[in-house]
Scaffold this motif. Structure first.
Motif, PDB file in Angstrom:
ATOM      1  N   PRO A  73       0.917  -1.268   0.063  1.00 32.76           N
ATOM      2  CA  PRO A  73      -0.018  -0.124  -0.004  1.00 32.76           C
ATOM      3  C   PRO A  73       0.998   1.248  -0.115  1.00 32.76           C
ATOM      4  O   PRO A  73       2.024   1.149   0.568  1.00 32.76           O
ATOM      5  CB  PRO A  73      -0.726  -0.211   1.420  1.00 32.76           C
ATOM      6  N   LEU A  74       0.347   2.339  -0.612  1.00 30.40           N
ATOM      7  CA  LEU A  74       1.024   3.706  -0.543  1.00 30.40           C
ATOM      8  C   LEU A  74      -0.062   4.608  -0.203  1.00 30.40           C
ATOM      9  O   LEU A  74      -1.419   4.414  -0.395  1.00 30.40           O
ATOM     10  CB  LEU A  74       1.572   4.034  -1.884  1.00 30.40           C
ATOM     11  N   PRO A  75       0.644   5.756   0.375  1.00 28.93           N
ATOM     12  CA  PRO A  75      -0.684   6.906   0.852  1.00 28.93           C
ATOM     13  C   PRO A  75      -1.126   7.533  -0.599  1.00 28.93           C
ATOM     14  O   PRO A  75      -0.484   7.403  -1.618  1.00 28.93           O
ATOM     15  CB  PRO A  75       0.454   7.986   1.450  1.00 28.93           C
ATOM     16  N   LYS A  76      -2.289   8.014  -0.149  1.00 31.01           N
ATOM     17  CA  LYS A  76      -3.061   8.687  -1.279  1.00 31.01           C
ATOM     18  C   LYS A  76      -3.625  10.061  -0.585  1.00 31.01           C
ATOM     19  O   LYS A  76      -3.578  10.292   0.497  1.00 31.01           O
ATOM     20  CB  LYS A  76      -4.007   7.967  -1.767  1.00 31.01           C
ATOM     21  N   MET A  77      -4.230  10.717  -1.635  1.00 28.12           N
ATOM     22  CA  MET A  77      -5.056  12.122  -1.258  1.00 28.12           C
ATOM     23  C   MET A  77      -3.876  13.137  -0.755  1.00 28.12           C
ATOM     24  O   MET A  77      -2.636  13.062  -1.079  1.00 28.12           O
ATOM     25  CB  MET A  77      -6.194  11.905  -0.552  1.00 28.12           C
ATOM     26  N   GLN A  78      -4.378  13.677   0.287  1.00 28.27           N
ATOM     27  CA  GLN A  78      -3.416  14.518   1.161  1.00 28.27           C
ATOM     28  C   GLN A  78      -2.167  13.961   1.588  1.00 28.27           C
ATOM     29  O   GLN A  78      -1.510  14.686   2.374  1.00 28.27           O
ATOM     30  CB  GLN A  78      -4.200  15.389   1.750  1.00 28.27           C
ATOM     31  N   HIS A  79      -2.081  12.877   1.658  1.00 30.83           N
ATOM     32  CA  HIS A  79      -0.941  12.097   2.384  1.00 30.83           C
ATOM     33  C   HIS A  79       0.012  11.618   1.259  1.00 30.83           C
ATOM     34  O   HIS A  79       0.949  10.955   1.818  1.00 30.83           O
ATOM     35  CB  HIS A  79      -1.615  11.010   3.124  1.00 30.83           C
ATOM     36  N   HIS A  80      -0.061  12.123  -0.006  1.00 29.11           N
ATOM     37  CA  HIS A  80       0.739  11.567  -0.813  1.00 29.11           C
ATOM     38  C   HIS A  80       2.225  11.991  -0.644  1.00 29.11           C
ATOM     39  O   HIS A  80       2.501  13.058  -0.032  1.00 29.11           O
ATOM     40  CB  HIS A  80       0.566  12.321  -2.305  1.00 29.11           C
ATOM     41  N   PRO A 136     -21.572  15.895  -5.341  1.00 21.86           N
ATOM     42  CA  PRO A 136     -21.161  14.945  -4.418  1.00 21.86           C
ATOM     43  C   PRO A 136     -19.998  14.435  -4.566  1.00 21.86           C
ATOM     44  O   PRO A 136     -19.465  13.973  -5.759  1.00 21.86           O
ATOM     45  CB  PRO A 136     -22.296  14.016  -4.052  1.00 21.86           C
ATOM     46  N   VAL A 137     -19.220  13.922  -3.520  1.00 21.34           N
ATOM     47  CA  VAL A 137     -17.935  13.112  -3.552  1.00 21.34           C
ATOM     48  C   VAL A 137     -18.190  11.775  -3.282  1.00 21.34           C
ATOM     49  O   VAL A 137     -18.797  11.534  -2.277  1.00 21.34           O
ATOM     50  CB  VAL A 137     -16.859  13.786  -2.605  1.00 21.34           C
ATOM     51  N   GLU A 138     -17.676  10.773  -4.235  1.00 16.84           N
ATOM     52  CA  GLU A 138     -17.837   9.523  -3.859  1.00 16.84           C
ATOM     53  C   GLU A 138     -17.391   9.188  -2.397  1.00 16.84           C
ATOM     54  O   GLU A 138     -16.365   9.395  -2.053  1.00 16.84           O
ATOM     55  CB  GLU A 138     -16.900   8.525  -4.915  1.00 16.84           C
ATOM     56  N   ARG A 139     -17.899   8.254  -1.722  1.00 18.57           N
ATOM     57  CA  ARG A 139     -17.727   8.002  -0.532  1.00 18.57           C
ATOM     58  C   ARG A 139     -16.508   7.125  -0.195  1.00 18.57           C
ATOM     59  O   ARG A 139     -15.962   7.412   0.765  1.00 18.57           O
ATOM     60  CB  ARG A 139     -18.757   6.934   0.191  1.00 18.57           C
ATOM     61  N   ARG A 140     -15.868   6.478  -1.037  1.00 18.34           N
ATOM     62  CA  ARG A 140     -14.610   5.919  -1.064  1.00 18.34           C
ATOM     63  C   ARG A 140     -13.397   6.903  -0.941  1.00 18.34           C
ATOM     64  O   ARG A 140     -12.147   6.616  -0.494  1.00 18.34           O
ATOM     65  CB  ARG A 140     -14.293   5.001  -2.060  1.00 18.34           C
ATOM     66  N   HIS A 141     -13.745   8.199  -1.351  1.00 16.01           N
ATOM     67  CA  HIS A 141     -12.573   9.207  -1.326  1.00 16.01           C
ATOM     68  C   HIS A 141     -12.348   9.652   0.111  1.00 16.01           C
ATOM     69  O   HIS A 141     -13.612  10.038   0.808  1.00 16.01           O
ATOM     70  CB  HIS A 141     -12.922  10.157  -2.321  1.00 16.01           C
ATOM     71  N   ASP A 142     -11.211   9.907   0.530  1.00 16.00           N
ATOM     72  CA  ASP A 142     -11.106  10.616   1.755  1.00 16.00           C
ATOM     73  C   ASP A 142     -11.343  12.290   1.565  1.00 16.00           C
ATOM     74  O   ASP A 142     -10.399  13.001   0.867  1.00 16.00           O
ATOM     75  CB  ASP A 142      -9.601  10.312   2.278  1.00 16.00           C
ATOM     76  N   HIS A 143     -12.426  12.633   1.730  1.00 19.17           N
ATOM     77  CA  HIS A 143     -12.924  14.046   1.136  1.00 19.17           C
ATOM     78  C   HIS A 143     -12.299  15.029   2.159  1.00 19.17           C
ATOM     79  O   HIS A 143     -12.696  15.071   3.465  1.00 19.17           O
ATOM     80  CB  HIS A 143     -14.336  14.056   1.016  1.00 19.17           C
ATOM     81  N   ASP A 144     -11.572  15.932   1.536  1.00 18.54           N
ATOM     82  CA  ASP A 144     -11.181  17.344   2.165  1.00 18.54           C
ATOM     83  C   ASP A 144     -11.441  18.575   1.200  1.00 18.54           C
ATOM     84  O   ASP A 144     -10.699  18.494   0.012  1.00 18.54           O
ATOM     85  CB  ASP A 144      -9.808  17.195   2.927  1.00 18.54           C
ATOM     86  N   ALA A 145     -12.529  19.218   1.626  1.00 19.79           N
ATOM     87  CA  ALA A 145     -13.052  20.328   0.633  1.00 19.79           C
ATOM     88  C   ALA A 145     -11.598  21.454   0.164  1.00 19.79           C
ATOM     89  O   ALA A 145     -11.552  21.482  -1.148  1.00 19.79           O
ATOM     90  CB  ALA A 145     -13.926  21.214   1.033  1.00 19.79           C
ATOM     91  N   ARG A 146     -10.926  21.721   1.013  1.00 24.75           N
ATOM     92  CA  ARG A 146      -9.926  22.591   0.795  1.00 24.75           C
ATOM     93  C   ARG A 146      -8.827  21.861  -0.163  1.00 24.75           C
ATOM     94  O   ARG A 146      -8.183  22.466  -1.280  1.00 24.75           O
ATOM     95  CB  ARG A 146      -8.966  22.900   2.166  1.00 24.75           C
ATOM     96  N   TYR A 147      -8.395  20.508   0.158  1.00 27.89           N
ATOM     97  CA  TYR A 147      -7.513  19.763  -0.562  1.00 27.89           C
ATOM     98  C   TYR A 147      -7.933  19.367  -2.028  1.00 27.89           C
ATOM     99  O   TYR A 147      -7.240  19.632  -2.916  1.00 27.89           O
ATOM    100  CB  TYR A 147      -7.261  18.476   0.083  1.00 27.89           C
ATOM    101  N   ARG A 148      -9.311  19.363  -2.019  1.00 26.35           N
ATOM    102  CA  ARG A 148      -9.992  18.845  -3.527  1.00 26.35           C
ATOM    103  C   ARG A 148      -9.765  20.228  -4.206  1.00 26.35           C
ATOM    104  O   ARG A 148      -9.601  20.021  -5.655  1.00 26.35           O
ATOM    105  CB  ARG A 148     -11.516  18.487  -3.244  1.00 26.35           C
TER     106      ARG A 148
END
Length: 202
Positions: A51-58, A145-157
């Motif tokens: 596994p590798l980090p994703k979203m704002q943890h890249h 809407p954002v897909e539930r599988r995504h770690d949603h953060d409005a500022r990051y998006r």
């Protein structure tokens, strides 16, 4: 006999902005025209399995993995050109996409990776990123809407969206903005069809 021409189409954009749906529509329309198509993608899911980090943890490592894996997928798909099995490669998440996410991550955390490390993802993306015949960039609509599988953060998006559109301009790469409006999406599909039916023998 004239050798077939390979056409590369890439899409990039923040999560839940319609990238995959747009690629599916293009694939369906092109196949309807008798044009052999290969579509790459699912890089985020595959990275999570490493596994590798994703979203704002890249991290630099996760970004390099996504860029390199996406490029490898595109090269593998293109290798089937001479067999007549592929004439168009649809890259669901062009290599610039991972770089936009990485830059957004750096800004979200308000810190920068070491200069030497920070330049590595850019060099890798640049080596391949100018090969797309058509680059599409979806536009964020905050109300969708954002897909539930995504770690949603409005500022990051929102940061991902900004870097998505800053990168092509900085790299002097022509690209097409695609909004959530049906007319904009239809125009993008028509743009791809026109390119492929003009360049690719059917």
């Amino acid at each position: 006999m004239t050798s077939p021409t390979l056409i590369r189409i890439g899409v990039m954009g923040a999560h839940s902005t319609g990238k995959t749906l747009l690629m599916r529509r293009m694939e369906m329309e092109l196949r309807g025209q008798g044009i052999p198509v290969a579509r790459t993608g699912k890089l985020g899911r595959r990275a999570a399995l490493v596994p590798l980090p994703k979203m704002q943890h890249h991290t630099v490592a996760s970004t390099m993995w996504i860029i390199a894996t996406g490029i490898a997928d595109e090269i593998a798909a293109a290798a089937r050109l001479e067999e007549g099995l592929v004439q168009v490669v649809l890259a669901d998440r062009a290599c610039w996409d991972a770089l936009a996410y990485f830059r957004a991550t750096q800004e979200w955390h308000r810190r920068l990776a070491a200069q030497a490390d920070r330049g590595a993802p850019h060099r890798l993306a640049s080596a391949h990123g100018h090969t797309y015949d058509l680059l599409l960039a979806t536009v964020l609509a905050p109300t969708l809407p954002v897909e539930r599988r995504h770690d949603h953060d409005a500022r990051y998006r929102a940061l991902v969206d900004r870097h998505t559109h800053d990168l092509p301009r900085e790299e002097n790469i022509p690209y097409v903005r695609v909004t959530g409006d049906p007319a904009s999406q239809e125009l993008a599909v028509e743009h791809a069809l026109q390119l492929c039916t003009t360049e690719a023998p059917v």
